[in-house]
Design an enzyme around this catalytic site. Sequence first.
Site, PDB file in Angstrom:
ATOM      1  CG  PHE A 209      -0.355  -0.083   2.550  1.00 29.78           C
ATOM      2  CD1 PHE A 209      -0.290   1.042   3.362  1.00 29.78           C
ATOM      3  CD2 PHE A 209       0.155  -1.283   3.038  1.00 29.78           C
ATOM      4  CE1 PHE A 209       0.276   0.970   4.630  1.00 29.78           C
ATOM      5  CE2 PHE A 209       0.716  -1.367   4.303  1.00 29.78           C
ATOM      6  CZ  PHE A 209       0.775  -0.234   5.102  1.00 29.78           C
ATOM      7  CG  HIS A 210       1.864   3.039  -3.442  1.00 29.12           C
ATOM      8  ND1 HIS A 210       1.278   1.895  -3.932  1.00 29.12           N
ATOM      9  CD2 HIS A 210       1.754   3.957  -4.430  1.00 29.12           C
ATOM     10  CE1 HIS A 210       0.851   2.108  -5.158  1.00 29.12           C
ATOM     11  NE2 HIS A 210       1.120   3.351  -5.490  1.00 29.12           N
ATOM     12  NE  ARG A 211      -3.935   3.456  -5.924  1.00 28.16           N
ATOM     13  CZ  ARG A 211      -3.740   4.062  -7.086  1.00 28.16           C
ATOM     14  NH1 ARG A 211      -3.701   5.383  -7.135  1.00 28.16           N
ATOM     15  NH2 ARG A 211      -3.587   3.367  -8.192  1.00 28.16           N
ATOM     16  CG  ASP A 285      -2.613   1.304  -1.984  1.00 30.49           C
ATOM     17  OD1 ASP A 285      -1.623   0.850  -2.602  1.00 30.49           O
ATOM     18  OD2 ASP A 285      -2.508   2.217  -1.136  1.00 30.49           O
TER      19      ASP A 285
END
Length: 363
Positions: A209-211, A285
Amino acid sequence: MPRETKDIMKIVTILGARPQFIKAAVVSRALSQYDDIREIIVHTGQHFDPNMSQLFFEEMGIPEPSYNLDIHGLPHGALTGRMMEQVEGVLLRERPDWLLVYGDTDSTLAGALAAKKLHIRVAHVEAGLRSFNEAMPEEINRILTDRISDLLFCPSEMAVNQLRDEGRLANGAQVVMSGDVMKDAALQFAPLMRQPAAELPDRFVLCTFHRAENVDNEKTLKQLLYALELTCNTIPVVCPLHPHTRKSIEAIAYPIDQSPIQFIEPVGYLEMLYLLSHCTLVMTDSGGLQKEAYYMKKYCVTLRNETEWTELAGCGYNHVVGTEPMNIVQTVQNLLDVTPVFPFELYGDGHAAEAIAKTMNRR
């Protein structure tokens, strides 16, 4: 009209992030089979990726960029404007017949806009995708790039139908169901996959996840970490830690080294293929990883409220759950009890790059 064989077609390709280089690896290889096509690659520098070393280019067979604009670290508007300015200079110097762009980054839109203002034809790979969430910068980039492209290569029939609904088939643009170039890449590079340096459990969930909407919001970030901790009570969770995600986690004083979640260093594409191949389930994500999970025949739990890969959700391969911990944990638990079945081919036959190169050679 098709070109005469003696003519040389010049294509300028705009790339700004590692996934785009992977896509270009297979398309550039296909384009290179035509003696009358010359491709010039421009790297905007939008995303710095420590895994994009010289070895990355050599292993993936990617031509090194002729231009590296080194533009990064700016807000969306400034980034897009700066890239438009620099890309315009390249286009004025090179005078290509086509500009080729991939996906939905700011580099994609900047390249397409710069070319169109110079009356250079634009080809867009991964056209027709929609999440229907215009709060996402990527959604704006997709819509605008599709609107001004002359040649639109779609990864799926649903993407073709979306462009038809938007009227792109009626106003002079050519829409082609090419299939997905990331399927080409997964097939071509799977034999080269390699294990990351980290020691891995025999059975695990792969999570990324990085958004910004997930990691820059403290409440949401804490929800995701709590959901992952709860999941660890059932099955280990392995999480390659994106640099921006690490920075956000450290900012809330979360004990990374004492967490039940197994955080590992960021991995390259070949290591990610290994993780996808050996995991039990994917949580992410990321847009691209949702699709790559499908190619590796793994169910995916998407940590967002929508997805641009709507056909995956429609067929039950992808479960879009948002960021509420109990929704995440329950969905993971349900999927762990299901034997994966993947009877449908949604994104072509693995020859998308050949279809793209063949179509462009005829223009």
